[in-house]
Design a protein around this motif. Structure first.
Motif, PDB file in Angstrom:
ATOM      1  N   SER A  53       4.413   2.710   6.973  1.00 16.76           N
ATOM      2  CA  SER A  53       4.670   2.226   5.624  1.00 16.76           C
ATOM      3  C   SER A  53       4.564   3.389   4.658  1.00 16.76           C
ATOM      4  O   SER A  53       3.644   4.190   4.739  1.00 16.76           O
ATOM      5  CB  SER A  53       3.650   1.152   5.247  1.00 16.76           C
ATOM      6  OG  SER A  53       3.850   0.738   3.911  1.00 16.76           O
ATOM      7  N   ASN A  98       5.051  -1.011  -4.341  1.00 21.29           N
ATOM      8  CA  ASN A  98       4.047  -0.436  -5.243  1.00 21.29           C
ATOM      9  C   ASN A  98       4.233  -0.916  -6.681  1.00 21.29           C
ATOM     10  O   ASN A  98       3.658  -0.363  -7.596  1.00 21.29           O
ATOM     11  CB  ASN A  98       4.084   1.094  -5.187  1.00 21.29           C
ATOM     12  CG  ASN A  98       5.416   1.650  -5.653  1.00 21.29           C
ATOM     13  OD1 ASN A  98       6.388   0.930  -5.768  1.00 21.29           O
ATOM     14  ND2 ASN A  98       5.446   2.941  -5.915  1.00 21.29           N
ATOM     15  N   GLU A 139       1.075   1.837   0.154  1.00 25.08           N
ATOM     16  CA  GLU A 139      -0.074   1.032   0.525  1.00 25.08           C
ATOM     17  C   GLU A 139       0.231  -0.443   0.266  1.00 25.08           C
ATOM     18  O   GLU A 139       0.837  -0.795  -0.749  1.00 25.08           O
ATOM     19  CB  GLU A 139      -1.274   1.472  -0.321  1.00 25.08           C
ATOM     20  CG  GLU A 139      -2.520   0.684  -0.088  1.00 25.08           C
ATOM     21  CD  GLU A 139      -3.649   1.102  -1.019  1.00 25.08           C
ATOM     22  OE1 GLU A 139      -4.659   0.406  -1.033  1.00 25.08           O
ATOM     23  OE2 GLU A 139      -3.498   2.113  -1.731  1.00 25.08           O
ATOM     24  N   ASP A 140      -0.177  -1.323   1.177  1.00 29.16           N
ATOM     25  CA  ASP A 140      -0.001  -2.756   0.984  1.00 29.16           C
ATOM     26  C   ASP A 140      -1.012  -3.221  -0.051  1.00 29.16           C
ATOM     27  O   ASP A 140      -2.212  -3.146   0.153  1.00 29.16           O
ATOM     28  CB  ASP A 140      -0.205  -3.495   2.308  1.00 29.16           C
ATOM     29  CG  ASP A 140       0.018  -4.988   2.172  1.00 29.16           C
ATOM     30  OD1 ASP A 140       0.710  -5.395   1.217  1.00 29.16           O
ATOM     31  OD2 ASP A 140      -0.503  -5.737   3.020  1.00 29.16           O
TER      32      ASP A 140
END
Length: 165
Positions: free
Chosen positions: A103, A158, A106-107
């Protein structure tokens, strides 16, 4: 200069050094690295010229022939690369996609429903403070004054979307 006599005087050591030099140049084309094989190949070929040439004129002729051979090697390599015939070591075969667990961001889904305070005016972009952490956020087009209570209503990659509380 008699060509037949010149080739008759070439020693086995000279031939071996020449073959090693050319092989190292070919290896440099197909093996990505820091130039070890290329520099080593050029050094081998220069040493071969020094060992083999009896006169300065012979050395210059050999250097010119060597220059033409190296140029031909580069032209053939460039033609091969332009047609897409690249060695497997030079082509990236793996991808960094989300299915493989990679990814780029960041989740931040854990922020949904959290509340904080607008640090700057949101017109619609600005900053909010959430438990001492400053975040870049946007509203859904609404103007929100600094100091107002805000709630996170959407997180996409994001991009954090808030609304006035």
């Amino acid at each position: 200069m008699n060509v037949a006599a010149f080739f008759a005087d070439i020693s086995v050591v000279s031939i071996v050094i020449f073959v090693i030099g050319v092989a190292m140049l070919v290896a440099e084309v197909f093996q990505p690295g820091f130039g070890f094989f290329g520099v080593g190949g050029i050094i081998c070929l220069l040493v071969d010229i020094i060992i083999t040439a009896d006169t300065l004129a012979e050395g210059l002729i050999m250097a010119a022939v060597l220059f033409v051979l190296v140029a031909l090697l580069l032209i053939v390599s460039a033609a091969m690369f332009s047609k897409g015939r690249l060695p497997k070591k030079l082509v990236l075969t793996e991808s960094t996609d989300t299915q493989s667990g990679f990814s780029g961001v960041e989740d931040m889904q854990y922020l949904l429903g959290k509340e904080g305070k607008a640090v700057t005016d949101l017109r619609p972009a600005g900053m909010m403070d959430m438990d001492g952490v400053r975040l870049d956020v946007v509203s859904r087009g609404d103007y929100i004054r600094a100091g107002s209570a805000v709630e996170v209503v959407e997180v996409e990659s994001n991009r954090i979307v808030v609304r006035s509380k």
